[in-house]
Motif scaffolding. Sequence first.
Motif, PDB file in Angstrom:
ATOM      1  N   LYS A 170       0.823  -1.226   0.000  1.00 45.18           N
ATOM      2  CA  LYS A 170       0.000   0.000   0.000  1.00 45.18           C
ATOM      3  C   LYS A 170       0.848   1.264   0.000  1.00 45.18           C
ATOM      4  N   SER A 195       1.067  10.630   9.645  1.00 42.95           N
ATOM      5  CA  SER A 195       0.581  10.167  10.949  1.00 42.95           C
ATOM      6  C   SER A 195       1.610  10.434  12.031  1.00 42.95           C
ATOM      7  N   ARG A 229       6.825   4.717  17.101  1.00 42.51           N
ATOM      8  CA  ARG A 229       7.891   3.835  16.564  1.00 42.51           C
ATOM      9  C   ARG A 229       9.145   4.656  16.272  1.00 42.51           C
ATOM     10  N   ARG A 275      12.903   4.487  10.763  1.00 46.12           N
ATOM     11  CA  ARG A 275      13.778   3.571  10.007  1.00 46.12           C
ATOM     12  C   ARG A 275      14.792   4.419   9.262  1.00 46.12           C
ATOM     13  N   TYR A 313       6.504  10.328   9.056  1.00 52.03           N
ATOM     14  CA  TYR A 313       5.710  10.341  10.286  1.00 52.03           C
ATOM     15  C   TYR A 313       6.108  11.546  11.117  1.00 52.03           C
ATOM     16  N   GLU A 345      -8.260   9.574  14.808  1.00 52.36           N
ATOM     17  CA  GLU A 345      -8.239   8.189  15.290  1.00 52.36           C
ATOM     18  C   GLU A 345      -6.823   7.850  15.680  1.00 52.36           C
ATOM     19  N   VAL A 355      -1.146  -0.182  17.069  1.00 56.15           N
ATOM     20  CA  VAL A 355      -1.163  -1.071  15.913  1.00 56.15           C
ATOM     21  C   VAL A 355      -0.376  -2.347  16.218  1.00 56.15           C
ATOM     22  N   TYR A 356       0.761  -2.188  16.848  1.00 51.84           N
ATOM     23  CA  TYR A 356       1.547  -3.346  17.293  1.00 51.84           C
ATOM     24  C   TYR A 356       1.789  -3.190  18.780  1.00 51.84           C
ATOM     25  N   VAL A 374      -3.031   3.587   6.371  1.00 49.88           N
ATOM     26  CA  VAL A 374      -3.278   3.149   7.750  1.00 49.88           C
ATOM     27  C   VAL A 374      -3.542   1.640   7.797  1.00 49.88           C
ATOM     28  N   GLY A 390      -7.757   0.927  11.390  1.00 49.71           N
ATOM     29  CA  GLY A 390      -7.748   2.388  11.209  1.00 49.71           C
ATOM     30  C   GLY A 390      -8.537   2.787   9.975  1.00 49.71           C
ATOM     31  N   ARG A 440       3.950  -9.131  12.587  1.00 50.03           N
ATOM     32  CA  ARG A 440       3.310  -8.513  11.420  1.00 50.03           C
ATOM     33  C   ARG A 440       2.596  -9.574  10.575  1.00 50.03           C
TER      34      ARG A 440
HETATM   35  P1  5GP Z   1       4.907   0.963   9.724  1.00 54.23           P
HETATM   36  O1  5GP Z   1       5.479   0.765  11.088  1.00 54.23           O
HETATM   37  O2  5GP Z   1       5.222  -0.182   8.805  1.00 54.23           O
HETATM   38  O3  5GP Z   1       5.263   2.321   9.140  1.00 54.23           O
HETATM   39  O4  5GP Z   1       3.325   1.010   9.885  1.00 54.23           O
HETATM   40  C1  5GP Z   1       2.665  -0.007  10.555  1.00 54.23           C
HETATM   41  C2  5GP Z   1       1.199   0.033  10.277  1.00 54.23           C
HETATM   42  O5  5GP Z   1       0.596   1.188  10.891  1.00 54.23           O
HETATM   43  C3  5GP Z   1       0.888   0.166   8.793  1.00 54.23           C
HETATM   44  O6  5GP Z   1      -0.166  -0.742   8.490  1.00 54.23           O
HETATM   45  C4  5GP Z   1       0.450   1.591   8.653  1.00 54.23           C
HETATM   46  O7  5GP Z   1      -0.421   1.747   7.559  1.00 54.23           O
HETATM   47  C5  5GP Z   1      -0.251   1.811   9.974  1.00 54.23           C
HETATM   48  N1  5GP Z   1      -0.458   3.230  10.292  1.00 54.23           N
HETATM   49  C6  5GP Z   1       0.310   4.279   9.970  1.00 54.23           C
HETATM   50  N2  5GP Z   1      -0.228   5.423  10.405  1.00 54.23           N
HETATM   51  C7  5GP Z   1      -1.392   5.093  11.008  1.00 54.23           C
HETATM   52  C8  5GP Z   1      -2.440   5.863  11.642  1.00 54.23           C
HETATM   53  O8  5GP Z   1      -2.405   7.078  11.740  1.00 54.23           O
HETATM   54  N3  5GP Z   1      -3.477   5.150  12.149  1.00 54.23           N
HETATM   55  C9  5GP Z   1      -3.558   3.796  12.060  1.00 54.23           C
HETATM   56  N4  5GP Z   1      -4.635   3.204  12.563  1.00 54.23           N
HETATM   57  N5  5GP Z   1      -2.613   3.051  11.474  1.00 54.23           N
HETATM   58  C10 5GP Z   1      -1.541   3.692  10.959  1.00 54.23           C
END
Ligand code: 5GP
Length: 187
Positions: A15, A34, A38, A41, A50, A69, A73-74, A100, A104, A147
């Motif tokens: 995505k 967002s 975390r 990286r 972010y 919202e 997530v993890y 998201v 989300g 994941r």
């Molecule tokens: P990553 O750590 O790989 O950047 O993101 C982990 C997951 O968190 C991904 O599925 C990403 O789409 C989701 N994510 C990123 N920002 C947001 C947010 O603002 N709200 C929610 N609910 N999920 C998010």
Amino acid sequence: MNKVIIFSAPSGAGKTTVVHHLLHTRKDMAFSVSATTRMPRPGEEHGKDYYFLSEEEFERNIAEDKFVEWEQVYNGLFYGTLKSEVQRLWDEGKVVLFDVDVAGGINLKKIYGDQALSIFVKPPSLDVLETRLRKRGTETEEKLEERIKKARTELDYEDQFDRVLLNNKLGEALVEATVLAERFIHE
Ligand code: 5GP
């Protein structure tokens, strides 16, 4: 009418690639950055990929009702969409793109209703998803397992989205994403 397009998928479905493609080819769309607790990286930038916040800062934003919202997530990692971010982009006349997780995405669709197009990016199979995540090499084995486990449950939710975008051949998925976005913007 202010509009948003929500891309959700299990981690590794592609995505983020789809969202980046739209951002590079369309001047009328902008990315909702967002907030997360975390760690960045390599190559990720504060304010671009972010808003990297401490847990205290994130909690303060929750207490002050600054999020549209937010979610854990993890295990131990928080992610959330800031109201100010969405408004800032709308003020610029942009269609706002979200990347998201699946929960989300379902929440954002409920919040924005007809203002939103929600798209579920679907990997061809769980095996392909696992291979992609391993190739990316950004996670430790433990985080990777987490994941993959989450992805398995997320695949059950595709029918809660307006559209399903199968990401088998990337080139085709990118074209399809552009068509869906364009149609929605002009409807
Ligand atoms: P990553 O750590 O790989 O950047 O993101 C982990 C997951 O968190 C991904 O599925 C990403 O789409 C989701 N994510 C990123 N920002 C947001 C947010 O603002 N709200 C929610 N609910 N999920 C998010």
